[in-house]
Scaffold this motif. Structure first.
Motif, PDB file in Angstrom:
ATOM      1  N   GLY A  87      18.539 103.021   2.442  1.00 23.02           N
ATOM      2  CA  GLY A  87      17.419 102.295   1.856  1.00 23.02           C
ATOM      3  C   GLY A  87      17.243 100.947   2.510  1.00 23.02           C
ATOM      4  O   GLY A  87      17.236 100.820   3.741  1.00 23.02           O
ATOM      5  N   ALA A  88      17.138  99.900   1.695  1.00 20.42           N
ATOM      6  CA  ALA A  88      16.877  98.561   2.208  1.00 20.42           C
ATOM      7  C   ALA A  88      18.050  97.994   3.012  1.00 20.42           C
ATOM      8  O   ALA A  88      17.902  96.967   3.681  1.00 20.42           O
ATOM      9  CB  ALA A  88      16.550  97.621   1.050  1.00 20.42           C
ATOM     10  N   TRP A  89      19.222  98.635   2.967  1.00 20.97           N
ATOM     11  CA  TRP A  89      20.391  98.191   3.717  1.00 20.97           C
ATOM     12  C   TRP A  89      20.512  98.844   5.087  1.00 20.97           C
ATOM     13  O   TRP A  89      21.398  98.485   5.877  1.00 20.97           O
ATOM     14  CB  TRP A  89      21.659  98.498   2.924  1.00 20.97           C
ATOM     15  N   VAL A 138      19.397 109.350  15.691  1.00 19.81           N
ATOM     16  CA  VAL A 138      19.275 108.020  16.289  1.00 19.81           C
ATOM     17  C   VAL A 138      19.399 108.160  17.807  1.00 19.81           C
ATOM     18  O   VAL A 138      20.393 108.715  18.294  1.00 19.81           O
ATOM     19  CB  VAL A 138      20.368 107.079  15.749  1.00 19.81           C
ATOM     20  N   PRO A 139      18.420 107.711  18.558  1.00 21.24           N
ATOM     21  CA  PRO A 139      18.466 107.880  20.018  1.00 21.24           C
ATOM     22  C   PRO A 139      19.727 107.275  20.630  1.00 21.24           C
ATOM     23  O   PRO A 139      20.141 106.165  20.288  1.00 21.24           O
ATOM     24  CB  PRO A 139      17.217 107.117  20.493  1.00 21.24           C
ATOM     25  N   GLY A 140      20.349 108.043  21.507  1.00 19.41           N
ATOM     26  CA  GLY A 140      21.511 107.563  22.234  1.00 19.41           C
ATOM     27  C   GLY A 140      22.814 107.583  21.456  1.00 19.41           C
ATOM     28  O   GLY A 140      23.843 107.130  21.961  1.00 19.41           O
ATOM     29  N   ARG A 141      22.796 108.104  20.219  1.00 16.83           N
ATOM     30  CA  ARG A 141      24.015 108.124  19.398  1.00 16.83           C
ATOM     31  C   ARG A 141      24.233 109.535  18.869  1.00 16.83           C
ATOM     32  O   ARG A 141      23.756 109.894  17.800  1.00 16.83           O
ATOM     33  CB  ARG A 141      23.899 107.130  18.239  1.00 16.83           C
ATOM     34  N   GLU A 142      24.942 110.342  19.625  1.00 15.44           N
ATOM     35  CA  GLU A 142      25.122 111.740  19.258  1.00 15.44           C
ATOM     36  C   GLU A 142      25.899 111.874  17.947  1.00 15.44           C
ATOM     37  O   GLU A 142      26.975 111.314  17.775  1.00 15.44           O
ATOM     38  CB  GLU A 142      25.858 112.486  20.376  1.00 15.44           C
ATOM     39  N   GLY A 143      25.313 112.604  17.018  1.00 15.86           N
ATOM     40  CA  GLY A 143      25.935 112.808  15.720  1.00 15.86           C
ATOM     41  C   GLY A 143      25.511 111.814  14.656  1.00 15.86           C
ATOM     42  O   GLY A 143      25.911 111.939  13.496  1.00 15.86           O
ATOM     43  N   LEU A 144      24.694 110.810  15.041  1.00 16.12           N
ATOM     44  CA  LEU A 144      24.235 109.794  14.085  1.00 16.12           C
ATOM     45  C   LEU A 144      22.760 110.041  13.757  1.00 16.12           C
ATOM     46  O   LEU A 144      21.930 110.151  14.661  1.00 16.12           O
ATOM     47  CB  LEU A 144      24.414 108.400  14.670  1.00 16.12           C
ATOM     48  N   PHE A 145      22.456 110.115  12.455  1.00 16.28           N
ATOM     49  CA  PHE A 145      21.104 110.381  11.976  1.00 16.28           C
ATOM     50  C   PHE A 145      20.696 109.292  10.980  1.00 16.28           C
ATOM     51  O   PHE A 145      21.546 108.583  10.429  1.00 16.28           O
ATOM     52  CB  PHE A 145      21.030 111.750  11.288  1.00 16.28           C
ATOM     53  N   VAL A 146      19.394 109.203  10.745  1.00 16.81           N
ATOM     54  CA  VAL A 146      18.882 108.219   9.802  1.00 16.81           C
ATOM     55  C   VAL A 146      17.788 108.851   8.951  1.00 16.81           C
ATOM     56  O   VAL A 146      17.068 109.748   9.406  1.00 16.81           O
ATOM     57  CB  VAL A 146      18.344 106.964  10.547  1.00 16.81           C
ATOM     58  N   ALA A 147      17.694 108.399   7.705  1.00  9.86           N
ATOM     59  CA  ALA A 147      16.580 108.754   6.823  1.00  9.86           C
ATOM     60  C   ALA A 147      16.270 107.508   6.006  1.00  9.86           C
ATOM     61  O   ALA A 147      16.924 107.240   4.995  1.00  9.86           O
ATOM     62  CB  ALA A 147      16.923 109.933   5.917  1.00  9.86           C
ATOM     63  N   SER A 148      15.312 106.735   6.468  1.00  8.32           N
ATOM     64  CA  SER A 148      15.034 105.452   5.824  1.00  8.32           C
ATOM     65  C   SER A 148      13.634 104.990   6.198  1.00  8.32           C
ATOM     66  O   SER A 148      12.925 105.649   6.956  1.00  8.32           O
ATOM     67  CB  SER A 148      16.082 104.416   6.254  1.00  8.32           C
ATOM     68  N   GLY A 149      13.227 103.844   5.631  1.00 10.38           N
ATOM     69  CA  GLY A 149      11.896 103.299   5.891  1.00 10.38           C
ATOM     70  C   GLY A 149      10.812 104.015   5.104  1.00 10.38           C
ATOM     71  O   GLY A 149       9.705 104.206   5.598  1.00 10.38           O
ATOM     72  N   PHE A 150      11.097 104.377   3.862  1.00 13.69           N
ATOM     73  CA  PHE A 150      10.148 105.187   3.093  1.00 13.69           C
ATOM     74  C   PHE A 150       8.961 104.399   2.550  1.00 13.69           C
ATOM     75  O   PHE A 150       7.991 104.979   2.064  1.00 13.69           O
ATOM     76  CB  PHE A 150      10.877 105.921   1.966  1.00 13.69           C
ATOM     77  N   SER A 151       9.031 103.078   2.603  1.00  9.14           N
ATOM     78  CA  SER A 151       7.868 102.222   2.366  1.00  9.14           C
ATOM     79  C   SER A 151       7.205 102.443   1.013  1.00  9.14           C
ATOM     80  O   SER A 151       5.976 102.395   0.892  1.00  9.14           O
ATOM     81  CB  SER A 151       6.845 102.405   3.500  1.00  9.14           C
ATOM     82  N   GLY A 152       8.010 102.704  -0.008  1.00  9.65           N
ATOM     83  CA  GLY A 152       7.468 102.901  -1.338  1.00  9.65           C
ATOM     84  C   GLY A 152       7.049 104.319  -1.639  1.00  9.65           C
ATOM     85  O   GLY A 152       6.558 104.601  -2.731  1.00  9.65           O
ATOM     86  N   HIS A 153       7.217 105.247  -0.686  1.00 10.62           N
ATOM     87  CA  HIS A 153       6.837 106.651  -0.877  1.00 10.62           C
ATOM     88  C   HIS A 153       8.056 107.543  -1.095  1.00 10.62           C
ATOM     89  O   HIS A 153       7.926 108.759  -1.163  1.00 10.62           O
ATOM     90  CB  HIS A 153       6.087 107.181   0.347  1.00 10.62           C
ATOM     91  N   GLY A 154       9.235 106.951  -1.183  1.00  8.88           N
ATOM     92  CA  GLY A 154      10.447 107.739  -1.066  1.00  8.88           C
ATOM     93  C   GLY A 154      10.772 108.638  -2.239  1.00  8.88           C
ATOM     94  O   GLY A 154      11.393 109.674  -2.046  1.00  8.88           O
ATOM     95  N   PHE A 155      10.383 108.251  -3.457  1.00 13.19           N
ATOM     96  CA  PHE A 155      10.774 109.065  -4.601  1.00 13.19           C
ATOM     97  C   PHE A 155      10.094 110.428  -4.570  1.00 13.19           C
ATOM     98  O   PHE A 155      10.750 111.467  -4.599  1.00 13.19           O
ATOM     99  CB  PHE A 155      10.440 108.337  -5.905  1.00 13.19           C
TER     100      PHE A 155
END
Length: 458
Positions: free
Chosen positions: A225-227, A392-409
């Motif tokens: 989330g925001a972190w 995440v580009p350049g980081r094999e095995g690292l993923f992200v799910a964030s930046g939902f901008s108020g649409h996340g729920f």
């Protein structure tokens, strides 16, 4: 602000369901999910259901931040066109969870946006066009149809947009219920357990270091989330994300309001399962000025120029906290996530009082409208208001799910399904290209240097 003799307003989210922590960290899992909000928990649910061993590490409590502090709308209309396939998939999952007996508070009530001005009505035309193109049952209503559809509403609204299969859910119970469902499939859940660092070996993820010890794993999803910006920044990954604060309240009324969520240009209201209603002022969020406001100015400027009327930019306590906050730390020392377990900003009471008045004006037959609770949440905003979901580009095995901008729920269950598909290498439930983190993520030179040092140390 309140009438003489009115009851005081309770501060905080009403009745957030508690999720207990596992007793101990596992030594090894396939995937570690960092963050116990809806995106991370939904990802864990789909991974565990597929037989993948998964651990959720949450620095505080499950759904302690924005995932329990939002409006509770589950909507397709009003979305960016890029999000529509994912939000349609998400709505299908909300229904499926309800049919499985996972009580998230989801109810398929429909949602209606009402408009007083020609400018608001013009937005509806674009949303209708996008929704219709994706098969969403979306309708434009005339002023007469609005009054027939919403008999309680004032006759000052000239048109409305209605989607019959949208709905609502209860943020304070939805993510905890999904977490327990994930646990039922074998997911491990640790609360009060901050992840400090991600370890690499041979150029790819090999484990995480938490405040309670190390866990070996092959893949990590950062759903903080925001972190997220701060966690990835410590890994040397530039993730442009800003924090936006939104205030929300619970009200009680003498007479019933519509069962479905209703939004106007300056208010939002939805019925709750506890007999009250959740309200907010639309387009009235606070954007604290922080060091990241300047670091990411070029990334966010185009969106800000289009939406500046919807934000109040100011220096506040959050600005000072961000200024003092640590940006760099090592795996063997306490992280910022241990210093602040839960982001709990003060609600803007003048804002929620104004929301109460606007709901009262929009629904004059509601009688006395009384504020009972007020709270605020920190929204994780991305430069284009579309989330980043993927590797995440350049980081094999690292993923992200964030930046939902108020649409996340509302979109969270679908986001979790997509993230799980991408982590496991399965066929994505929707085209992942619009959500690719590579559109604005990049590893910095210091990050590349640090990654090389980590590899050499292993």
């Amino acid at each position: 602000m309140r009438e003489k003799g009115a009851q005081p307003i309770a501060r905080g989210v009403p009745a957030l369901v508690s999720v207990s922590s596992d007793a101990a960290l596992p030594e090894k899992v396939d995937v570690v999910v960092i963050g116990g909000g809806i995106a991370g928990v939904a990802t864990a649910f789909f991974l565990a259901r597929a037989g993948v061993s998964v651990l959720v590490c949450e620095k505080g409590r499950i759904a302690g931040e924005q995932s329990s502090r939002n409006w509770g709308w589950v909507r397709q209309m009003g979305r960016d066109a890029a999000e529509l396939p994912l939000t349609i998939e998400s709505l299908r999952i909300w229904r499926g969870l309800h049919e499985m007996g996972v009580e998230t508070g989801f109810r398929e009530t429909g949602i209606t946006y009402v408009a007083r001005t020609a400018r608001e009505s013009a937005d509806f035309e674009g949303w209708k066009r996008d929704g219709t193109a994706h098969g969403v049952p979306i309708r434009l209503l005339s002023a007469r149809e609005v009054r027939r559809h919403l008999p309680q509403i004032t006759d000052t609204f000239r048109t409305a947009l209605h989607t019959g299969n949208d709905g609502r859910a209860e943020p304070a119970m939805a993510v905890p219920a999904l977490a327990e469902a994930a646990r039922g499939h074998g997911a491990r859940i640790m609360t009060d357990c901050a992840v400090r660092d991600v370890e690499t070996s041979g150029g790819r993820v090999s484990g995480v270091v938490t405040e309670h010890g190390r866990v070996a794993c092959a893949q990590v999803l950062v759903a903080g989330g925001a972190w997220t910006r701060r966690f990835l920044g410590n890994l040397g990954v530039r993730f442009p994300q800003l924090r936006v604060i939104g205030s929300v309240a619970r009200i009680e009324t003498e007479h019933a309001l519509p069962e479905m969520p209703v939004g106007g240009g300056d208010f939002a209201v939805r019925q709750r399962l506890d007999g009250g209603y959740t309200i907010a002022r639309r387009n009235a969020n606070i954007a604290p000025i922080t060091p990241d406001s300047f670091a990411f100015l070029a990334d966010f400027l185009p969106t800000y120029l289009k939406t500046w009327r919807e934000l109040s930019v100011r220096v506040n306590r959050h600005s000072l906290d961000e200024l003092r906050g640590r940006r760099r730390w090592h795996a063997d020392e306490p992280s910022p996530f241990e210093a602040c377990r839960v982001l709990d900003p003060d609600p803007d009471l003048s804002c929620v009082e104004e929301a109460r008045k606007r709901v009262e004006r929009a629904f004059p037959g509601a009688g006395m409208v009384r504020l009972t609770h007020a709270w605020a949440g920190v929204i994780d905003a991305s430069p284009d208001a579309v989330p980043a979901i993927g590797p995440v580009p350049g980081r094999e095995g690292l993923f992200v799910a964030s930046g939902f901008s108020g649409h996340g729920f509302g979109i969270g269950p679908g986001a979790g399904r997509l993230a799980a598909d991408l982590v496991t290498g399965g066929t994505p439930c929707v085209d992942p290209a619009p959500f690719s983190p590579s559109r604005f993520i990049r590893a910095s030179a210091t990050g590349a240097k640090r990654a090389r040092q980590d590899n050499e140390a292993d």
